[in-house]
Motif scaffolding. Structure first.
Motif, PDB file in Angstrom:
ATOM      1  N   ARG A  84       0.751  -1.092  -0.070  1.00  0.00           N
ATOM      2  CA  ARG A  84      -0.004  -0.071  -0.001  1.00  0.00           C
ATOM      3  C   ARG A  84       0.942   1.342   0.016  1.00  0.00           C
ATOM      4  O   ARG A  84       0.488   2.236  -0.657  1.00  0.00           O
ATOM      5  CB  ARG A  84      -1.039  -0.111   1.074  1.00  0.00           C
ATOM      6  N   TRP A 140      -4.832   4.253   4.939  1.00  0.00           N
ATOM      7  CA  TRP A 140      -4.620   3.406   3.896  1.00  0.00           C
ATOM      8  C   TRP A 140      -3.474   2.471   4.015  1.00  0.00           C
ATOM      9  O   TRP A 140      -3.578   1.228   4.653  1.00  0.00           O
ATOM     10  CB  TRP A 140      -4.912   3.717   2.726  1.00  0.00           C
ATOM     11  N   SER A 141      -2.421   3.168   4.067  1.00  0.00           N
ATOM     12  CA  SER A 141      -0.994   2.339   4.138  1.00  0.00           C
ATOM     13  C   SER A 141      -0.823   1.431   5.353  1.00  0.00           C
ATOM     14  O   SER A 141      -0.598   0.421   5.497  1.00  0.00           O
ATOM     15  CB  SER A 141       0.242   2.996   3.925  1.00  0.00           C
TER      16      SER A 141
END
Length: 143
Positions: A84, A140-141
């Protein structure tokens, strides 16, 4: 939801948070690695290729530091976070490259800036994706 400087969110992770300050510090160090490696790589490569390869070196540095010091409570595996992180940085490297190229070959020459032209262009390009990268990595990551 989206975290902004004015609304830090329930966990205090806005742009005034300790986490963001750590992100800036680790990202700043990675940016110096990026910037320095671009100068070295420019001895053998064109400015364009040196910007891209230096970005990858800086990105690897940023991932290791972000995982170790900034996003320490990630619920994802290192592999998931790395994938990600890399995907977010595809957009960031495009932004860095476009800004660096535009400044180096069009904007700065048009303004009559010749001294340190490549260095100025690259420095601005490296700094450009700071806020968008933080939000993407946070939500997200390293979620």
């Amino acid at each position: 939801g989206v975290v902004t400087a004015r609304s830090p969110g329930p966990d205090g992770a806005g742009f005034r948070s300790r986490q963001f300050v750590l992100f800036l510090a680790t990202g700043g160090f990675a940016a110096l690695v990026n910037f320095g490696s671009r100068i070295v790589l420019s001895r053998w490569l064109s400015f364009s290729w040196a910007v891209v390869l230096a970005y990858l070196i800086g990105m690897a540095t940023a991932f290791v530091l972000a995982r170790a010091f900034v996003f320490t409570t990630s619920g994802q595996t290192v592999g998931q976070s790395a994938l990600r992180f890399a995907l977010v940085n595809v957009a960031a490297v495009a932004q860095t490259w476009l800004i660096s190229m535009a400044l180096a070959y069009w904007v700065l020459p048009w303004l009559g800036v010749d001294r340190w032209r490549l260095e100025l262009a690259h420095a601005v390009g490296v700094m450009a994706p700071v806020f968008s990268s933080y939000l993407a990595h946070r939500h997200w990551s390293f979620r």
